[in-house]
Design a protein around this motif. Structure first.
Motif, short mmCIF file in Angstrom:
data_model
loop_
_atom_site.label_atom_id
_atom_site.label_comp_id
_atom_site.label_asym_id
_atom_site.label_seq_id
_atom_site.Cartn_x
_atom_site.Cartn_y
_atom_site.Cartn_z
N ASP A 164 -22.82 -10.43 -13.81
CA ASP A 164 -23.29 -10.46 -15.20
C ASP A 164 -23.71 -11.89 -15.57
O ASP A 164 -22.92 -12.68 -16.08
CB ASP A 164 -22.17 -9.95 -16.13
CG ASP A 164 -22.68 -9.64 -17.52
OD1 ASP A 164 -23.82 -10.02 -17.84
OD2 ASP A 164 -21.92 -9.02 -18.30
N HIS A 193 -18.98 -8.25 -25.32
CA HIS A 193 -18.36 -7.63 -24.15
C HIS A 193 -17.49 -6.48 -24.61
O HIS A 193 -17.10 -6.38 -25.77
CB HIS A 193 -17.55 -8.66 -23.35
CG HIS A 193 -16.48 -9.32 -24.17
ND1 HIS A 193 -16.75 -10.38 -24.97
CD2 HIS A 193 -15.17 -9.05 -24.30
CE1 HIS A 193 -15.63 -10.75 -25.58
NE2 HIS A 193 -14.66 -9.96 -25.19
N ARG A 228 -16.75 -9.04 -12.56
CA ARG A 228 -17.91 -9.15 -13.45
C ARG A 228 -18.85 -10.29 -13.02
O ARG A 228 -19.58 -10.83 -13.83
CB ARG A 228 -17.44 -9.45 -14.88
CG ARG A 228 -16.44 -8.49 -15.48
CD ARG A 228 -17.06 -7.29 -16.16
NE ARG A 228 -18.12 -7.55 -17.08
CZ ARG A 228 -17.99 -7.65 -18.40
NH1 ARG A 228 -16.81 -7.55 -18.95
NH2 ARG A 228 -19.04 -7.83 -19.16
N GLN A 253 -25.80 -12.91 -17.87
CA GLN A 253 -25.86 -13.17 -19.31
C GLN A 253 -24.48 -13.53 -19.85
O GLN A 253 -24.35 -14.46 -20.65
CB GLN A 253 -26.42 -11.95 -20.05
CG GLN A 253 -26.59 -12.18 -21.54
CD GLN A 253 -27.13 -10.96 -22.25
OE1 GLN A 253 -27.32 -9.91 -21.65
NE2 GLN A 253 -27.40 -11.12 -23.53
#
Length: 192
Positions: free
Chosen positions: A36, A67, A33, A38
């Motif tokens: 990502d 999430h 991840r 943000q």
């Protein structure tokens, strides 16, 4: 224009967040991840908010991280060692940066002084002349008495020295000091 000190203080204040952001991104990259931004920003904000308040903010809905699945990020001693190593490198780099900037600023300052020295010297001389004039206006009478007290022992000492040298004797400084002190005491007693 901001000073070097304020710029460094601002940069150093942002370093803990930058360190944590780097660690969180590495952990997110390890679980797939990493792109990502943000999510990484939300995690860092939550960690810092909890660290600054000293609480675990699981019940705070405002800091809830959106999430799909539960994330568990574990920070090992290797991560802490990595931050310590980076901090050491930064300490050495800061010393070099400060040294280089100080040298550059001192060269600029010297060049400015050399360029404007005639004006600065004239302003300084004018300022000192004005100070002396004001000092003389305010304390001139008192300074005249002080000058007189300084001149009297000097004249006595000079006369004493001439008489003893003419007689072929060495100058007796003790007697000269005695005459100077007697003159000073006599002058003080006459002013009272």
């Amino acid at each position: 224009m901001r000073s070097l000190q304020s710029t460094l203080a601002q940069c150093l204040a942002d370093l803990p967040r930058a360190f944590m952001n780097e660690l969180v991104r590495d952990k997110l990259t390890a679980i797939g991840r990493g792109d990502d931004e943000q999510l990484a920003s939300q995690i860092v904000d939550r960690l810092f908010k909890g660290a600054l308040t000293g609480t675990d903010e699981q019940g705070d809905q405002k800091s809830h991280i959106e999430h799909e699945q539960k994330l568990v990020l574990r920070f090992t001693s290797a991560a802490v060692d990595r931050i310590a190593k980076f901090a050491d490198e930064l300490r050495e780099l800061l010393a070099q940066v400060i040294q280089e900037i100080s040298e550059q600023l001192s060269k600029r300052m010297l060049a400015g002084y050399q360029r404007d020295w005639s004006k600065r010297h004239l302003a300084s001389k004018t300022h000192m002349d004005q100070f002396r004039s004001n000092l003389e206006d305010r304390w001139g009478k008192g300074f005249n008495y002080l000058r007189m007290l300084i001149e009297l022992p000097r004249d006595i000492g000079t006369d004493f020295h001439r008489r003893h040298v003419a007689a072929g004797r060495r100058v007796a400084f003790t007697s000269m000091r005695h005459y100077a002190c007697c003159t000073s005491v006599h002058s003080r007693s006459r002013r009272k």
